[in-house]
Design a protein around this motif. Structure first.
Motif, PDB file in Angstrom:
ATOM      1  N   ARG A 234     -13.577  19.592  42.238  1.00  0.00           N
ATOM      2  CA  ARG A 234     -12.208  19.806  41.777  1.00  0.00           C
ATOM      3  C   ARG A 234     -11.524  18.515  41.365  1.00  0.00           C
ATOM      4  O   ARG A 234     -10.415  18.533  40.828  1.00  0.00           O
ATOM      5  CB  ARG A 234     -11.415  20.500  42.878  1.00  0.00           C
ATOM      6  N   ARG A 235     -12.156  17.379  41.615  1.00  0.00           N
ATOM      7  CA  ARG A 235     -11.597  16.104  41.188  1.00  0.00           C
ATOM      8  C   ARG A 235     -12.217  15.603  39.892  1.00  0.00           C
ATOM      9  O   ARG A 235     -11.772  14.594  39.350  1.00  0.00           O
ATOM     10  CB  ARG A 235     -11.813  15.051  42.280  1.00  0.00           C
ATOM     11  N   MET A 236     -13.250  16.249  39.420  1.00  0.00           N
ATOM     12  CA  MET A 236     -13.962  15.751  38.244  1.00  0.00           C
ATOM     13  C   MET A 236     -13.091  15.786  36.995  1.00  0.00           C
ATOM     14  O   MET A 236     -13.134  14.864  36.168  1.00  0.00           O
ATOM     15  CB  MET A 236     -15.233  16.571  38.014  1.00  0.00           C
ATOM     16  N   GLY A 237     -12.301  16.845  36.826  1.00  0.00           N
ATOM     17  CA  GLY A 237     -11.473  16.954  35.624  1.00  0.00           C
ATOM     18  C   GLY A 237     -10.459  15.833  35.524  1.00  0.00           C
ATOM     19  O   GLY A 237     -10.284  15.235  34.451  1.00  0.00           O
ATOM     20  N   PHE A 238      -9.793  15.527  36.627  1.00  0.00           N
ATOM     21  CA  PHE A 238      -8.806  14.449  36.601  1.00  0.00           C
ATOM     22  C   PHE A 238      -9.476  13.098  36.371  1.00  0.00           C
ATOM     23  O   PHE A 238      -8.971  12.258  35.599  1.00  0.00           O
ATOM     24  CB  PHE A 238      -8.033  14.430  37.918  1.00  0.00           C
ATOM     25  N   THR A 239     -10.625  12.867  37.013  1.00  0.00           N
ATOM     26  CA  THR A 239     -11.345  11.609  36.802  1.00  0.00           C
ATOM     27  C   THR A 239     -11.775  11.463  35.350  1.00  0.00           C
ATOM     28  O   THR A 239     -11.712  10.368  34.779  1.00  0.00           O
ATOM     29  CB  THR A 239     -12.577  11.552  37.720  1.00  0.00           C
ATOM     30  N   ALA A 240     -12.192  12.552  34.728  1.00  0.00           N
ATOM     31  CA  ALA A 240     -12.583  12.500  33.323  1.00  0.00           C
ATOM     32  C   ALA A 240     -11.395  12.144  32.442  1.00  0.00           C
ATOM     33  O   ALA A 240     -11.520  11.349  31.489  1.00  0.00           O
ATOM     34  CB  ALA A 240     -13.181  13.841  32.902  1.00  0.00           C
ATOM     35  N   ARG A 241     -10.212  12.703  32.738  1.00  0.00           N
ATOM     36  CA  ARG A 241      -9.025  12.369  31.944  1.00  0.00           C
ATOM     37  C   ARG A 241      -8.637  10.907  32.124  1.00  0.00           C
ATOM     38  O   ARG A 241      -8.212  10.248  31.165  1.00  0.00           O
ATOM     39  CB  ARG A 241      -7.864  13.280  32.321  1.00  0.00           C
ATOM     40  N   VAL A 242      -8.757  10.399  33.351  1.00  0.00           N
ATOM     41  CA  VAL A 242      -8.450   8.982  33.589  1.00  0.00           C
ATOM     42  C   VAL A 242      -9.417   8.092  32.828  1.00  0.00           C
ATOM     43  O   VAL A 242      -9.020   7.101  32.198  1.00  0.00           O
ATOM     44  CB  VAL A 242      -8.489   8.679  35.102  1.00  0.00           C
ATOM     45  N   PHE A 243     -10.704   8.422  32.867  1.00  0.00           N
ATOM     46  CA  PHE A 243     -11.680   7.660  32.092  1.00  0.00           C
ATOM     47  C   PHE A 243     -11.318   7.681  30.605  1.00  0.00           C
ATOM     48  O   PHE A 243     -11.371   6.649  29.914  1.00  0.00           O
ATOM     49  CB  PHE A 243     -13.080   8.242  32.287  1.00  0.00           C
ATOM     50  N   GLU A 244     -10.956   8.848  30.123  1.00  0.00           N
ATOM     51  CA  GLU A 244     -10.655   8.993  28.700  1.00  0.00           C
ATOM     52  C   GLU A 244      -9.472   8.122  28.295  1.00  0.00           C
ATOM     53  O   GLU A 244      -9.495   7.472  27.248  1.00  0.00           O
ATOM     54  CB  GLU A 244     -10.380  10.459  28.389  1.00  0.00           C
ATOM     55  N   ARG A 245      -8.422   8.109  29.110  1.00  0.00           N
ATOM     56  CA  ARG A 245      -7.248   7.308  28.790  1.00  0.00           C
ATOM     57  C   ARG A 245      -7.488   5.821  29.034  1.00  0.00           C
ATOM     58  O   ARG A 245      -6.969   4.976  28.299  1.00  0.00           O
ATOM     59  CB  ARG A 245      -6.061   7.781  29.632  1.00  0.00           C
ATOM     60  N   ALA A 246      -8.272   5.497  30.072  1.00  0.00           N
ATOM     61  CA  ALA A 246      -8.432   4.094  30.458  1.00  0.00           C
ATOM     62  C   ALA A 246      -9.257   3.304  29.461  1.00  0.00           C
ATOM     63  O   ALA A 246      -9.007   2.102  29.260  1.00  0.00           O
ATOM     64  CB  ALA A 246      -9.063   4.008  31.849  1.00  0.00           C
ATOM     65  N   VAL A 247     -10.249   3.925  28.833  1.00  0.00           N
ATOM     66  CA  VAL A 247     -11.130   3.183  27.927  1.00  0.00           C
ATOM     67  C   VAL A 247     -10.584   3.123  26.497  1.00  0.00           C
ATOM     68  O   VAL A 247     -11.196   2.474  25.641  1.00  0.00           O
ATOM     69  CB  VAL A 247     -12.548   3.799  27.915  1.00  0.00           C
ATOM     70  N   GLU A 248      -9.457   3.760  26.229  1.00  0.00           N
ATOM     71  CA  GLU A 248      -8.902   3.734  24.874  1.00  0.00           C
ATOM     72  C   GLU A 248      -8.563   2.333  24.380  1.00  0.00           C
ATOM     73  O   GLU A 248      -8.824   2.003  23.224  1.00  0.00           O
ATOM     74  CB  GLU A 248      -7.668   4.636  24.802  1.00  0.00           C
ATOM     75  N   PRO A 249      -7.984   1.430  25.216  1.00  0.00           N
ATOM     76  CA  PRO A 249      -7.648   0.097  24.688  1.00  0.00           C
ATOM     77  C   PRO A 249      -8.854  -0.763  24.335  1.00  0.00           C
ATOM     78  O   PRO A 249      -8.676  -1.809  23.691  1.00  0.00           O
ATOM     79  CB  PRO A 249      -6.846  -0.543  25.842  1.00  0.00           C
ATOM     80  N   VAL A 250     -10.051  -0.385  24.742  1.00  0.00           N
ATOM     81  CA  VAL A 250     -11.224  -1.221  24.470  1.00  0.00           C
ATOM     82  C   VAL A 250     -11.416  -1.416  22.970  1.00  0.00           C
ATOM     83  O   VAL A 250     -11.800  -2.502  22.513  1.00  0.00           O
ATOM     84  CB  VAL A 250     -12.482  -0.595  25.112  1.00  0.00           C
ATOM     85  N   GLU A 251     -11.122  -0.390  22.190  1.00  0.00           N
ATOM     86  CA  GLU A 251     -11.313  -0.480  20.742  1.00  0.00           C
ATOM     87  C   GLU A 251     -10.347  -1.461  20.086  1.00  0.00           C
ATOM     88  O   GLU A 251     -10.579  -1.899  18.960  1.00  0.00           O
ATOM     89  CB  GLU A 251     -11.133   0.906  20.106  1.00  0.00           C
TER      90      GLU A 251
END
Length: 538
Positions: A234-251
């Motif tokens: 039940r925590r996987m969805g939130f962790t996936a959203r955090v990963f998605e938002r957190a890696v955006e500035p890398v580009e």
């Protein structure tokens, strides 16, 4: 006549202290009404007026004059409301912003210890490599020379092959996490279970005592991984959203992955020499103790390499969130290798120990029940972990990189910010990002075992267990270096949000989760530090 048809109150003189000149008598045909007097009062009158009462800002209007009002001596009634006045509340000033260019070397004692250890390890490795080459060249027919040639031929090549495979896997995991974060969180958790189970079964199929023992250990670990994946579903969805938002500035930052490439290349060179040194240490006077020292040295060195890449990425991303700055990757890398290296060395010792304590506390927490002894042990371990966690945690690398603080000071400042924001400490404590990155290393290590173990079993069977164990160790370390970038991005995302929740660079991912926690709609699983979170567990 006009005055009789339009009666108006007689104009009164200005109150003492207003400093206004007396107005002329009104004409009989029209009544002049003064709303604002724009003549500056004398200085003495202005001073007396400010001492009596602060006046509201003057407002000029073209509307009809207000109804008559009475004026008392030394006081003025407030004018009628033309528009509602809403004062703008400014947040209290928190003092000057922390400096971003600290020139102080942090944790100097640990830095000196690491440099001494690195010099001693380099000397020992050089000595063992020299002795190996000398033995093979000067005494080619001796027992030791034949054994060392056999190890170089049948033991070194599989290990070097696994190092290359682990490098490929490390950056493949990183690229996949950055490209498909919503898919990869679940894929990593479940692939770790499946791969370790399959490799454990493969090792048991080799039908040797040592390989069977390793296979059983991997099967048991895979079962634990599967249970953990079920527990945190039940925590996987939130962790996936955090990963998605957190890696955006890398580009936005070209070359941000460069330090990770450099650290992986340095790790490859170091491990290659290290493997030859281990072969030479086999014929040393105390081979077991010597090889154990080399293993511990490699673990510390590889962890420091990973944290150097972590600090570089953390500084670039943190300055983007906190100041909106486009920081230089090269300059951040230089700071990580100089001013902040001592903190990286200290954190490399503390963080793995703290993570192990967290795992132990979680396990003992599950044993809590009617057994008084187990109950007391679980809480004792939990209290110890709570005390240590405030002085050393992985979130500290963000403040180390951004502000140049020492490891302990940065750990306390980051955790203090989490505790200051309601619900934030419980949220970050339930984060499974570190577990996801850890399991990528485990999965890569298991795949390296499959390659090296099969290679050794086909060429020199009695080296299978040793090669498999070393392949897992090397594959895990190299993958963790490659995964330093996404883990640093997630750390910056949490820490920088806690420091500046109103920044426009953050969306509603964290606030929405905090609101759910407050409204008892939070699906997070309770953790030992926060066993009574809002919402039920899995």
């Amino acid at each position: 006549m006009g005055a009789a048809e339009n009666p108006a109150p007689p104009r009164q003189e200005a109150a003492p202290g207003r400093g206004a000149a007396p107005a002329p008598a009104p004409a009989p045909e029209a009544v002049e009404k003064v709303v604002v007097v724009d003549q500056a009062p004398p200085p003495q009158a202005a001073a007396r007026l400010q001492a009596q009462r602060a006046l509201a800002p003057l407002q000029v209007t073209t509307q009809a004059p207000p109804p008559p009002m009475s004026v008392a001596s030394g006081a003025v009634e407030p004018p009628p409301q033309v528009a509602a006045y809403q004062p703008v509340m400014q947040p209290p000033q928190q003092g000057p912003l922390p400096s971003l260019n600290s020139r102080k070397y942090t944790n100097g004692i640990t830095l000196c210890l690491f440099l001494l250890h690195l010099a001693a390890a380099a000397f020992a490795m050089g000595f063992f490599v020299f002795k190996t080459a000398q033995e093979i060249s000067q005494h080619p027919r001796s027992h030791n020379a034949r054994r060392e040639r056999s190890l170089l031929r049948d033991w070194l090549l599989p290990v070097e092959g696994t190092v290359v495979l682990s490098i490929v896997l490390a950056f493949a995991w990183q690229k996949a996490v950055r490209a498909w974060p919503r898919v990869m969180v679940r894929a990593i958790l479940w692939s770790s279970f499946g791969v370790t189970l399959a490799v454990g079964a493969l090792l048991m199929c080799f039908s040797m005592l040592a390989t069977v023992g390793l296979g059983v250990a991997m099967v048991v670990f895979s079962i634990g991984t599967g249970l953990y994946a079920c527990w945190v579903t039940r925590r996987m969805g939130f962790t996936a959203r955090v990963f998605e938002r957190a890696v955006e500035p890398v580009e936005k930052f070209r070359g941000l992955n460069g330090p990770a490439y450099l650290m992986v290349a340095a790790g490859f060179a170091w491990i290659s020499v290290w493997c030859v040194a281990v072969i030479g240490a086999v014929n040393f006077r105390f081979p077991g103790l010597t090889i154990f020292g080399l293993v511990v040295s490699l673990a510390w060195t590889a962890e420091v390499m990973r944290n150097v890449a972590n600090l570089t990425a953390s500084r670039v991303i943190a300055l983007y969130y906190l100041r909106g700055m486009q920081s230089s990757v090269k300059f951040s890398f230089q700071r990580a290798l100089s001013y902040n290296l001592g903190s990286a060395c200290l954190g490399s010792l503390f963080v793995p120990t703290i993570e192990a304590l967290r795992i132990l506390a979680r396990g003992l927490n599950l044993l809590e029940g009617e057994d008084e002894f187990m109950f007391s042990c679980a809480h004792c371990c939990l209290h110890v972990m709570n005390g240590i966690f405030s002085f050393g945690n992985s979130w500290a690398f963000v403040h180390i990189a951004a502000y140049g603080r020492g490891f302990v000071q940065a750990s306390r400042s980051t955790w203090g910010q989490f505790e200051a924001l309601p619900g934030m400490a419980a949220l970050v404590d339930s984060d499974i990002t570190s577990s996801v990155c850890f399991l990528t290393g485990v999965t890569s290590g298991a795949l390296c075992v499959a390659l090296a173990g099969s290679w050794a079993f086909a060429t020199h069977r009695h080296y299978t267990a040793t090669v498999s164990l070393l392949a897992f160790y090397v594959g895990y370390l190299m993958t963790r270096i490659g995964m330093a970038l996404p883990q640093a991005c997630v750390g910056c995302y949490y820490v920088c949000y806690a420091e500046n929740p109103t920044s426009r660079l953050f969306d509603g991912t964290i606030p929405d989760r905090l609101n759910k926690m407050q409204e008892d709609r939070d699906p997070l699983v309770p953790t030992p530090r926060f066993p009574h979170q809002h919402g039920g567990g899995a």
